[in-house]
Design an enzyme around this catalytic site. Structure first.
Site, PDB file in Angstrom:
ATOM      1  N   ARG A 165     -16.841 -33.665  -5.789  1.00  0.00           N
ATOM      2  CA  ARG A 165     -17.599 -34.416  -6.798  1.00  0.00           C
ATOM      3  C   ARG A 165     -18.880 -33.698  -7.197  1.00  0.00           C
ATOM      4  NH1 ARG A 165     -16.032 -40.267  -4.176  1.00  0.00           N
ATOM      5  NH2 ARG A 165     -14.343 -40.802  -5.619  1.00  0.00           N
TER       6      ARG A 165
ATOM      7  N   LYS B  79      -8.262 -37.283 -11.025  1.00  0.00           N
ATOM      8  CA  LYS B  79      -8.443 -38.242 -12.117  1.00  0.00           C
ATOM      9  C   LYS B  79      -8.429 -37.568 -13.493  1.00  0.00           C
ATOM     10  CE  LYS B  79     -11.014 -41.536  -9.202  1.00  0.00           C
ATOM     11  NZ  LYS B  79     -12.220 -42.408  -9.104  1.00  0.00           N
TER      12      LYS B  79
ATOM     13  N   ASN C 240     -15.372 -39.425 -11.844  1.00  0.00           N
ATOM     14  CA  ASN C 240     -15.765 -38.656 -10.668  1.00  0.00           C
ATOM     15  C   ASN C 240     -14.622 -37.849 -10.038  1.00  0.00           C
ATOM     16  OD1 ASN C 240     -14.423 -40.741  -9.514  1.00  0.00           O
ATOM     17  ND2 ASN C 240     -16.122 -41.528  -8.298  1.00  0.00           N
TER      18      ASN C 240
ATOM     19  N   THR D  19     -19.502 -41.120  -4.064  1.00  0.00           N
ATOM     20  CA  THR D  19     -18.938 -41.663  -5.304  1.00  0.00           C
ATOM     21  C   THR D  19     -19.723 -41.179  -6.528  1.00  0.00           C
ATOM     22  OG1 THR D  19     -18.380 -43.635  -4.031  1.00  0.00           O
ATOM     23  CG2 THR D  19     -18.225 -43.807  -6.427  1.00  0.00           C
TER      24      THR D  19
ATOM     25  N   GLU E 125      -1.259 -47.225  -0.632  1.00  0.00           N
ATOM     26  CA  GLU E 125      -1.398 -46.374  -1.812  1.00  0.00           C
ATOM     27  C   GLU E 125      -0.288 -45.329  -1.878  1.00  0.00           C
ATOM     28  OE1 GLU E 125      -6.278 -46.943  -1.957  1.00  0.00           O
ATOM     29  OE2 GLU E 125      -5.453 -44.955  -1.552  1.00  0.00           O
TER      30      GLU E 125
ATOM     31  N   ARG F 239     -12.464 -37.725   2.529  1.00  0.00           N
ATOM     32  CA  ARG F 239     -13.657 -38.427   2.019  1.00  0.00           C
ATOM     33  C   ARG F 239     -14.871 -37.486   2.058  1.00  0.00           C
ATOM     34  NH1 ARG F 239     -12.994 -43.312  -0.633  1.00  0.00           N
ATOM     35  NH2 ARG F 239     -15.110 -43.855  -0.042  1.00  0.00           N
TER      36      ARG F 239
ATOM     37  N   HIS G  62      -9.927 -39.486  -6.278  1.00  0.00           N
ATOM     38  CA  HIS G  62      -9.870 -40.666  -5.410  1.00  0.00           C
ATOM     39  C   HIS G  62      -9.322 -40.246  -4.062  1.00  0.00           C
ATOM     40  CE1 HIS G  62      -8.626 -44.443  -3.592  1.00  0.00           C
ATOM     41  NE2 HIS G  62      -7.494 -43.834  -3.311  1.00  0.00           N
TER      42      HIS G  62
ATOM     43  N   TYR H 280      -6.386 -50.474  -8.319  1.00  0.00           N
ATOM     44  CA  TYR H 280      -7.801 -50.802  -8.122  1.00  0.00           C
ATOM     45  C   TYR H 280      -8.042 -52.306  -8.039  1.00  0.00           C
ATOM     46  CZ  TYR H 280      -9.722 -46.041  -8.478  1.00  0.00           C
ATOM     47  OH  TYR H 280     -10.079 -44.734  -8.236  1.00  0.00           O
TER      48      TYR H 280
ATOM     49  N   PHE I 143     -17.495 -53.025 -13.529  1.00  0.00           N
ATOM     50  CA  PHE I 143     -16.967 -51.791 -14.119  1.00  0.00           C
ATOM     51  C   PHE I 143     -15.435 -51.735 -14.114  1.00  0.00           C
ATOM     52  CE2 PHE I 143     -18.089 -50.908  -9.648  1.00  0.00           C
ATOM     53  CZ  PHE I 143     -16.861 -50.513  -9.147  1.00  0.00           C
TER      54      PHE I 143
END
Ligand code: ATP
Ligand code: MG
Length: 137
Positions: free
Chosen positions: A102, A9, A112, A91, A126, A85, A115, A49, A57
């Protein structure tokens, strides 16, 4: 072998952390089989998203995702979705386990750093949003 979709990100690309994050990914035996650095359009971020469009948010999340370059990736490995993950961590970085991406790098629950797809169905959708089949090697 399974494939998952990853985004490094804008908070991470801004701090020049692409290589550091890729090192964590590779150390977890995930192979980066496709990768490109792009600026998401607002439409792409909103589409990506869309499942969160009703969340409070959402606007902030889209603004953040288009605030700078991202690195989109396809990762391949044993149980790639669950493995990634786990490597990403929770998160909210405050809840993320030691050694996770993270925990190491995220600034906040919003900014964060990464993804990762949360299911095989999501991974397929995706990956197809960003890569043609012949770009994944
Ligand atoms: P991602 O989908 O990005 O891999 P995730 O699956 O861990 O993250 P989700 O619940 O899907 O978390 O939320 C998607 C993204 O929305 C989060 O990664 C984060 O950037 C942002 N987000 C989630 N919760 C909040 C919140 N409470 N405040 C601000 N941003 C949030
Ligand atoms: Mg998610």
């Amino acid at each position: 072998l399974e494939r998952t979709f990853s985004i490094i990100k804008p908070d991470a690309t801004e701090r020049n952390l692409t290589g550091a994050i890729n090192a964590v990914i590779e150390k977890a035996s995930l192979r980066i089989v496709a990768q490109k650095r792009i600026l998401l359009t607002r439409a792409q971020a909103e589409q990506f998203y869309a499942v969160h469009s009703a969340r409070p948010f959402f606007g902030e999340l889209v603004d953040f995702m288009i605030s700078g370059p991202v690195v989109v990736q396809v990762l391949e490995g044993e149980d790639a979705i669950a493995t990634y993950r786990e490597v990403m961590g929770a998160t909210n970085p405050e809840n993320a386990a030691e050694g996770t991406i993270r925990k190491l790098f995220a600034k906040s629950v919003g900014e964060n750093s990464v993804h990762g797809s949360d299911s095989p169905e999501a991974a397929q959708v995706e990956i197809a949003q960003f890569f043609a089949g012949n770009e994944i090697v």
